[in-house]
Design an enzyme around this catalytic site. Structure first.
Site, PDB file in Angstrom:
ATOM      1  N   HIS A  72      48.365  41.137 -42.081  1.00 54.58           N
ATOM      2  CA  HIS A  72      47.842  39.816 -41.719  1.00 54.58           C
ATOM      3  C   HIS A  72      49.009  38.869 -41.495  1.00 54.58           C
ATOM      4  O   HIS A  72      49.853  38.690 -42.371  1.00 54.58           O
ATOM      5  CB  HIS A  72      46.919  39.277 -42.815  1.00 54.58           C
ATOM      6  CG  HIS A  72      45.538  39.886 -42.759  1.00 54.58           C
ATOM      7  ND1 HIS A  72      44.414  39.153 -42.972  1.00 54.58           N
ATOM      8  CD2 HIS A  72      45.142  41.143 -42.494  1.00 54.58           C
ATOM      9  CE1 HIS A  72      43.351  39.941 -42.847  1.00 54.58           C
ATOM     10  NE2 HIS A  72      43.773  41.156 -42.565  1.00 54.58           N
ATOM     11  N   TYR A 196      40.236  30.193 -46.289  1.00 58.68           N
ATOM     12  CA  TYR A 196      40.125  29.439 -47.540  1.00 58.68           C
ATOM     13  C   TYR A 196      39.484  28.102 -47.186  1.00 58.68           C
ATOM     14  O   TYR A 196      40.079  27.319 -46.442  1.00 58.68           O
ATOM     15  CB  TYR A 196      41.505  29.185 -48.147  1.00 58.68           C
ATOM     16  CG  TYR A 196      42.192  30.412 -48.724  1.00 58.68           C
ATOM     17  CD1 TYR A 196      42.916  31.285 -47.925  1.00 58.68           C
ATOM     18  CD2 TYR A 196      42.122  30.690 -50.095  1.00 58.68           C
ATOM     19  CE1 TYR A 196      43.556  32.402 -48.459  1.00 58.68           C
ATOM     20  CE2 TYR A 196      42.761  31.802 -50.634  1.00 58.68           C
ATOM     21  CZ  TYR A 196      43.472  32.650 -49.818  1.00 58.68           C
ATOM     22  OH  TYR A 196      44.096  33.750 -50.349  1.00 58.68           O
ATOM     23  N   PRO A 288      42.977  32.932 -58.903  1.00 60.27           N
ATOM     24  CA  PRO A 288      43.166  33.838 -57.766  1.00 60.27           C
ATOM     25  C   PRO A 288      43.426  33.150 -56.423  1.00 60.27           C
ATOM     26  O   PRO A 288      43.711  33.829 -55.436  1.00 60.27           O
ATOM     27  CB  PRO A 288      41.850  34.635 -57.717  1.00 60.27           C
ATOM     28  CG  PRO A 288      40.860  33.818 -58.464  1.00 60.27           C
ATOM     29  CD  PRO A 288      41.616  33.014 -59.462  1.00 60.27           C
ATOM     30  N   LYS A 292      48.069  35.863 -56.161  1.00 64.81           N
ATOM     31  CA  LYS A 292      49.353  36.181 -56.783  1.00 64.81           C
ATOM     32  C   LYS A 292      49.283  37.161 -57.964  1.00 64.81           C
ATOM     33  O   LYS A 292      50.299  37.767 -58.329  1.00 64.81           O
ATOM     34  CB  LYS A 292      50.026  34.885 -57.281  1.00 64.81           C
ATOM     35  CG  LYS A 292      50.600  34.041 -56.173  1.00 64.81           C
ATOM     36  CD  LYS A 292      51.916  34.582 -55.668  1.00 64.81           C
ATOM     37  CE  LYS A 292      52.264  34.120 -54.283  1.00 64.81           C
ATOM     38  NZ  LYS A 292      51.817  34.984 -53.207  1.00 64.81           N
ATOM     39  N   TYR A 380      53.007  31.990 -50.145  1.00 66.11           N
ATOM     40  CA  TYR A 380      51.883  32.925 -50.021  1.00 66.11           C
ATOM     41  C   TYR A 380      52.380  34.354 -49.758  1.00 66.11           C
ATOM     42  O   TYR A 380      51.877  35.308 -50.340  1.00 66.11           O
ATOM     43  CB  TYR A 380      50.930  32.482 -48.896  1.00 66.11           C
ATOM     44  CG  TYR A 380      49.590  33.195 -48.940  1.00 66.11           C
ATOM     45  CD1 TYR A 380      48.502  32.649 -49.607  1.00 66.11           C
ATOM     46  CD2 TYR A 380      49.422  34.442 -48.322  1.00 66.11           C
ATOM     47  CE1 TYR A 380      47.278  33.301 -49.664  1.00 66.11           C
ATOM     48  CE2 TYR A 380      48.203  35.100 -48.370  1.00 66.11           C
ATOM     49  CZ  TYR A 380      47.136  34.519 -49.041  1.00 66.11           C
ATOM     50  OH  TYR A 380      45.924  35.180 -49.097  1.00 66.11           O
TER      51      TYR A 380
END
Ligand code: RFL
Ligand code: PHB
Length: 385
Positions: A72, A196, A288, A292, A380
Site C-alpha cells: 500500500h 481512516y 490501534p 503500530k 505510519y
C-alpha cells in the site's frame, strides 16, 4: 529440561524471537498458555511496516507474505466526509504491506523447526535475578525448565510483567473512553487503500486482509457488548460515518468475526529485570489507530534477539545492558504517534465544541501542508531510527 532462553508466549513477538535465535544456533523453548488453533484464531493487526517485512525475510518466513501481501502506497483520511490522501511513496519514498497478523503467526509457526509447548497451565517465572527457571503444568503433570534468560512475550495480560516486584516497575497509562467494534467479512474491500474516517458519530476504519476479505471498525463505548450489534446495525452505522461515495460502494455481507477491542496507551519501564526481558504487548500497548502494536513487538524482539545472540556467540554483555533504553526510545515515539492519531480521529465525550474545532484545524493543516503529511507518513510507515 534446560535451554538458553525460555520464551513465554507464542504471539508474533515470541514466535519471531524463537525463530531468530533458532537461526543463529541459540537454543530456546516457547511456553504458551493456549493451543495453536486458539492462537491462530485471534483476528488482530493487518499492516506491516518495512522493518517487519525485512524481519520476516531474515526469519526465512516471508515467501507467502511476498506472494499474498499487498503493498500500500498510501492511506485516505476522511473528516466529516472531506477526503485527504496521504501518499507515503511520494512523501517519504516508503510503503506498508497489508498482510494479516494471523498469517504472520501461521508462517512463523510453520518456519520454526524446534518444538514449542502449547496448552501450558499455571506458568510461573522464578529467580530471574539469579538462576532463572520456569514452571508450568501440562496434562496434569508439573514441569520445570531451567534457563539462562527469560523473554516475557506473553502480551498485556500475561504473567511475566506481573512477576516483577511492583517497586521495580514504573507504568504509564492512558485508558480511552471508547473501543473499536471490528467485523471481518468475505467481501472485496470498499477501496484500494485503508480509509481512516473521523465523523461526529465517531471514528470508522475501512481495512482489508485480501482482495476478497475486508475488515471494518467503528468506535463504540468501551463497555459495548458486540452481541448488541446485528450485522445490519453495524453496516448502517459504518455507512453513516463514511463519505457518501464510499458508503455507496460498500459491499456488505454476513460477518465471520465480530468483537470489541478496548483502546489503551501503556508503557512499563524498565524492560529488563536481571535475566528477565519484557517485549511486545507485555511491555507496552498502543491504541490501534497508528497500526503500530505488531510492528513495535517485532522491533523489540529484533533488538532482543541481537542482544542475546551477541551474548551467546560473542560473549558480549553490551546488547543485553542496552536493551531497555534502546527499545523504549522507539516505543515512546510510537506511543506518541498512536496517541496523536487517536486524538485526531475519534470523538471524545468530554472535549466539547472546542475540541472538535481543534481536530478540524488539525485535519485542515494536514490537508494544506506537505510537511504535516510527511510527518504522518514517516511515522505510519515506521521510523528508521
Ligand atoms: P500477543 O499477540 O498478545 O501474544 C501473547 C501470547 O502470550 C500468551 N500468553 C501466555 N503464555 C503463557 N503463559 C501465560 N500466562 C500467558 N499469558 C498470555 C497468549 O496466549 C499469546 O499467545 O502479544 P505480542 O506477541 O506482543 O504481539 C502484539 C500484537 O499482537 C499486538 O500489538 C497487535 O495485534 C496490535 N494491533 C495492531 N498492530 C499493528 O502493528 N498493526 C495493526 O494494524 C494492528 N491492529 C491490533 C490491531 C490489535 C487489535 N486488538 C484486538 C487489540 C487491531 C486490533 C483490533
Ligand atoms: C486492521 O486491518 O485490523 C487494522 C488496520 C489498521 C489499523 C488498525 C487495524 O490502524
Amino acid at each position: 529440561m534446560r535451554t538458553h532462553v525460555a520464551i513465554i508466549g507464542a504471539g508474533p513477538a515470541g514466535l519471531m524471537l524463537a525463530r531468530l535465535l533458532e537461526l543463529a544456533g541459540v537454543d530456546a523453548i516457547i511456553i504458551e498458555r493456549r493451543s495453536p488453533d486458539y492462537v491462530l484464531g485471534r483476528i488482530r493487526a493487518g499492516v506491516l511496516e518495512q522493518g517487519t517485512v525485512e524481519l520476516m525475510d531474515r526469519a526465512q518466513a516471508a515467501e507467502r507474505m511476498h506472494r499474498e501481501g499487498h503493498i500500500h502506497h498510501g492511506v485516505e483520511l476522511s473528516f466529516d466526509g472531506d477526503r485527504q490522501r496521504i501518499d507515503f511513496s511520494a512523501l517519504v519514498g516508503r510503503h506498508v504491506v497489508v498482510y494479516g497478523q494471523t498469517e504472520v503467526t501461521r508462517d512463523l509457526m510453520a518456519a520454526r523447526q524446534l518444538a514449542s509447548i502449547y496448552d501450558a497451565e499455571d506458568v510461573e517465572l522464578h529467580d530471574f535475578d539469579g538462576k532463572p527457571y520456569v514452571t508450568y503444568r501440562k496434562d496434569g503433570a508439573s514441569h520445570r525448565i531451567d534457563c539462562d534468560f527469560i523473554a516475557g512475550c506473553d502480551g498485556y495480560h500475561g504473567v511475566s510483567r506481573r512477576s516483577v516486584p511492583q517497586s521495580a516497575l514504573t507504568t504509564f497509562e492512558r485508558v480511552y473512553p471508547f473501543g473499536w467494534l471490528g467485523i471481518l467479512v468475505d467481501k472485496p474491500p470498499v477501496a484500494e487503500e485503508l480509509i481512516y474516517a473521523h465523523h461526529s458519530r465517531g471514528f470508522a476504519l475501512c481495512s482489508q486482509r485480501s482482495l476478497t476479505r475486508s475488515r471494518y471498525y467503528v468506535q463504540v463505548p468501551a463497555d459495548e457488548d458486540p452481541g448488541a450489534w446485528s450485522d445490519d446495525r453495524f453496516w448502517d452505522e459504518l455507512r453513516s460515518r463514511l463519505n457518501p461515495e464510499t458508503a455507496e460502494a460498500l459491499q456488505t455481507g454476513p460477518s465471520i468475526e465480530k468483537s470489541v477491542a478496548p483502546l489503551r496507551s501503556f508503557v512499563a519501564e524498565p524492560l529488563r529485570f536481571g535475566r528477565l526481558f519484557l517485549a511486545g504487548d507485555a511491555a507496552h500497548i498502543v491504541p490501534p489507530t497508528g497500526a503500530k502494536g505488531l510492528n513495535l513487538a517485532m522491533s523489540d524482539v529484533a533488538v532482543l534477539a541481537d542482544a542475546l545472540i551477541e551474548h551467546f556467540i560473542e560473549g558480549s554483555q553490551a546488547g543485553i545492558d542496552g536493551y531497555s533504553a534502546k527499545v523504549l526510545n522507539r516505543i515512546w515515539k510510537a506511543e506518541r504517534f498512536s496517541w496523536w492519531m487517536t486524538n485526531l480521529l475519534h470523538t471524545f465525550p468530554d472535549t466539547g465544541a472546542f475540541g472538535r474545532r481543534i481536530q478540524r484545524a488539525e485535519f485542515d493543516y494536514l490537508a494544506s501542508s506537505v510537511a504535516a503529511q510527511q510527518s504522518l507518513a514517516e511515522n505510519y510507515v515506521g521510523l528508521l531510527g
